[in-house]
Design an enzyme around this catalytic site. Structure first.
Site, mmCIF file in Angstrom:
data_model
loop_
_atom_site.group_PDB
_atom_site.id
_atom_site.type_symbol
_atom_site.label_atom_id
_atom_site.label_comp_id
_atom_site.label_asym_id
_atom_site.label_seq_id
_atom_site.Cartn_x
_atom_site.Cartn_y
_atom_site.Cartn_z
ATOM 1 N N HIS A 146 40.139 -3.551 -10.830
ATOM 2 C CA HIS A 146 39.176 -4.855 -10.782
ATOM 3 C C HIS A 146 38.237 -3.529 -9.183
ATOM 4 C CE1 HIS A 146 37.654 -7.571 -7.804
ATOM 5 N NE2 HIS A 146 37.710 -8.731 -7.681
ATOM 6 N N HIS A 175 44.244 -14.720 -12.646
ATOM 7 C CA HIS A 175 43.438 -13.901 -12.240
ATOM 8 C C HIS A 175 43.764 -12.980 -12.134
ATOM 9 C CE1 HIS A 175 41.697 -12.203 -8.367
ATOM 10 N NE2 HIS A 175 40.320 -12.201 -9.482
#
Length: 761
Positions: free
Chosen positions: A561, A514
């Site tokens: 992100h 991730h």
């Protein structure tokens, strides 16, 4: 002791053909209190004295006859006073603990001696470094041997161990970088599993090691988290309290929570966090606070609220062993707090509009027999002792629980419904009630003192063994051979689907880094979504990396992100407000520490740089956070020759657009139902579907259904990485059981090590 038998015509109403015709409720006394009582039940000491609180930040103590012994400010600073959403707890030495501070960011927990003097005040709530910016909602301290356990709510809330001797903080619960999401929005309970438990509202229920909480002053990781409610189903930040009981030999945490689909009455294994029982009540309204209790038959009683114009409030009784409803009593009204169960099996509860009910379950018929229905205002105003002081009160509001004292007296708190400016604590007696049931959890907090301890709890205060250090040994990528051969992602997925078709057991589980995070990268302070993080993921053997893409002000595609750069760089502001050149002026960091490579800070990478770094090394899942012009993204992928190595996490119109631009690029849509899988299966490039961890928490068979349809599944364990770090592998096991093919995590090496033990790497 003065006692007034209520007049039948004023206090008795028939709502069932099974009414018992011998009413026996008497008003013992009423203790007047200024302010509004909400979600704060009275606590009854061994000598019969009673503690209660209101929103004036005042704690009251009444003697066993209702005379006021003292009242004391909880927070003495008038500017910081706030609603008291907490129930007092009474220790064995008669010390009283109560917390306050629900809305203004100033929370405290105060220990009072029985004479009203202040023993200590605690306000050192951990909240990302801010000591006092905390609030309390639904609070109730659990009382241990040397410490008490309290919680504060909010996105950075937590649960803490506080010394009973001097009010100093001994430890707190963390998820790594912050507190457990939602914090503690309920009373804390201590189970025989050796864990501390609480509710985080829509963020589910939690378990953390009590021993670690006592000893690890720099923060201890929580052990499990269950029943998080998806945003699509979320309605409320429920402040329902928890309970403890033994279900078929398993110590469980029990409770109630509501989402848009139903009210759930549940039992969860206190040690593992796995579901033991779940009963959904679909024909009822939102239950935003309250608690479950247990009967002598080991059934769970839960309060219910009614929908407008409907008679679907009241109580429901469920058997956690069979997950079946055993009985229900319906009324048109809300039961906001916790019921209470007496020795004879009668159930006592109060409604929000000021009625008191006593009912007896009839399990043969699945209903309850009404024994009493009493209106509190009528009862109070018919008593000459209180007729003057409450003369202006036409109706009462009750927003707390029923409490049964050791002598069988019944207590609750009420407020004048029209003004919400005064009310009181009321003590009732009934011929039906001789004391609380000898069940695991007959009332809120487990008993009239609200200690929050499971029956039979024995506390060992020895220092726990430290958790073994994380193994960050590199592991071989399961997709490296395919990468060496230049195999496309879609063809690799086709081979995997064929190998795992039908009932063939899976032989492998794949790991996705991730934001390109790994244990080694995090330990070294490598920023996520950086080229350095990608290199670490390749080095440590990740099968794929997940990267996030956004468009800058001048149309460049970069990795980031969040919408802002605050968490990943030493700058602030939105990505979309900066040109690429401006964005490159900031240094990338992790947790506020700038990361250096060869003595120089690293910069935010462009998508093109990231793709070239990954080329012929690792496959990529691109999470498309904000793409201004889809054709620009497709062009960058084509220009770098990465069509075969990339999949795009997108759906809906975006999926259609990218298939039109280049049908050779793999799609990775999100699904929540098997019909979603059917919808996206029309794209040849869509082989791997992502689903939410919410689904497998409630044993949703979605992953197995998708596999049966000839596709692969992908989900993340991000919200449960902390448990894995704490040594709890239950959630990985549940991924395995659900037949999930790809697990996305921040701690690749840790997951890989466990999967190797399971023979799945």
């Amino acid at each position: 002791m003065r006692k007034l038998t209520a007049v039948l015509a004023l206090i008795w109403a028939v709502v069932s053909c099974n009414v018992v015709s011998d009413p026996s409720v008497s008003l013992e006394w009423v203790g007047h209190m200024d302010g509004y009582n909400t979600a704060s039940a009275p606590a009854v000491a061994t000598d019969g004295s009673v503690y209660a609180a209101t929103d004036r930040d005042i704690l009251y103590k009444f003697d066993e006859d209702g005379s006021l012994l003292w009242k004391e400010e909880i927070i003495s600073d008038p500017e910081n006073r706030s609603m008291v959403y907490a129930t007092p707890s009474i220790d064995d030495d008669e010390t009283v603990y109560i917390a306050t501070g629900s809305s203004r960011g100033m929370a405290s927990c105060v220990a009072f001696n029985p004479d009203g003097s202040r023993k200590w005040t605690f306000s050192d709530f951990w909240n990302q470094g801010s000591a006092h910016k905390a609030s309390i909602q639904g609070g109730m301290a659990a009382i241990g041997k040397s410490n008490i356990y309290i919680g504060n709510n909010g996105a950075t809330g937590t649960v803490l161990a506080v010394s009973k001797a001097d009010g100093t903080r001994k430890g707190y619960v963390t998820s790594g970088g912050s507190g457990p999401t939602g914090g503690g929005r309920s009373g804390i309970v201590l189970s025989n599993a050796g864990l501390v438990h609480w509710s985080g509202g829509q963020y589910g229920i939690w378990g953390a090691s009590r021993a670690k909480l006592d000893w690890e002053e720099d923060g201890s990781l929580y052990y499990w988290n269950e029943f998080m409610t998806p945003r699509s189903k979320s309605v409320t930040n429920s402040i329902s309290a928890l309970g403890c009981m033994n279900v078929g030999g398993t110590d469980c945490i029990i409770g109630i929570m509501t989402d848009r689909t139903s009210t759930k009455v549940y039992a969860v294994d206190a040690t593992k966090g796995t579901q033991v029982s779940l009963v959904r009540i679909s024909d009822t309204a939102l239950q935003d606070q309250g608690s479950v209790v247990t009967t002598r038959e080991d059934y769970i009683v839960a309060p219910l609220n009614s929908e407008e114009g409907q008679s679907n409030g009241g109580i429901v009784i469920v058997d956690p062993l069979s997950s079946q409803i055993k009985a229900r009593y319906n009324i048109s009204g809300n039961v906001p707090g916790s019921p209470a169960v007496d020795k004879a099996g009668n159930i006592h509860f109060f409604t929000e509009d000021g009625w008191y009910y006593i009912v007896k379950p009839d399990y043969a018929s699945g209903t309850c027999v009404l024994k009493e229905k009493v209106n509190l205002v009528s009862l109070i105003r018919s008593d000459s002792r209180y007729s003057d002081i409450y003369a202006a009160m036409d109706s009462a509001k009750v927003w707390c629980s029923a409490v049964i004292g050791d002598d069988g007296k019944i207590y609750t708190c009420f407020t004048d419904k029209s003004s919400l400016s005064y009310g009181g604590v009321i003590c009732l007696s009934s011929g039906w009630c001789k004391g609380a049931a000898k069940s695991d959890w007959p009332m809120i907090g487990g008993g009239p003192r609200h200690t929050g301890r499971q029956r039979g709890l024995v506390i060992d205060e020895s220092k726990p063994e430290p958790v073994q250090e994380v193994d960050i040994t590199p592991y071989p990528s399961l997709m490296s051979e395919a990468m060496k051969k230049g195999q496309t992602l879609t063809s690799f997925f086709d081979e995997l689907i064929a190998a795992q078709a039908g009932t063939k057991p899976r032989s492998k589980v794949y790991i996705v880094a991730h934001r390109a995070n790994t244990c080694a990268g995090i330990a070294a302070g490598v920023p996520d979504n950086s080229l350095a993080a990608i290199r670490k993921a390749v080095e440590m053997g990740a099968d794929m990396v997940e990267l996030d893409v956004r468009t800058t002000k001048d149309g460049h595609l970069v990795l980031m992100h969040d919408e802002t750069i605050d968490a990943s760089t030493d700058g602030t502001g939105k990505v979309a407000d900066y040109t690429l050149e401006q964005l490159r002026s900031f240094n990338m960091d992790r947790a506020g520490v700038v990361y250096l490579e060869e003595g120089k800070p690293v910069r935010v990478p462009t998508l093109e740089e990231a793709l070239r770094e990954c080329k012929d090394k690792i496959y990529i899942n691109l999470d498309l956070k904000h793409i201004a012009v889809p054709a620009d993204l497709a062009k960058v992928i084509q220009n770098t020759g990465m069509q075969d190595q990339v999949m795009l996490f997108c759906g809906g119109k975006a999926a259609e657009e990218y298939q039109r631009l280049d049908s050779s690029i793999a799609l990775h849509p999100y699904i929540s139902t098997s019909s979603d899988a059917d919808q996206y299966a029309r794209y040849d490039a869509a082989k791997l579907f992502q689903y939410g961890f919410y689904d497998w928490l409630e044993c949703n068979p979605l992953a197995k259904e998708v596999r049966a349809k000839g596709r692969l599944t992908y989900s993340n364990i991000l919200n449960y990485d902390a448990q894995t770090l704490a040594g709890n592998h239950i959630y990985i096991d549940r991924f395995i059981e659900s037949e999930t093919d790809y697990i996305q995590t921040d701690y690749c090496e840790l997951i890989a090590a466990y999967l190797r033990k399971k023979g799945l790497r």
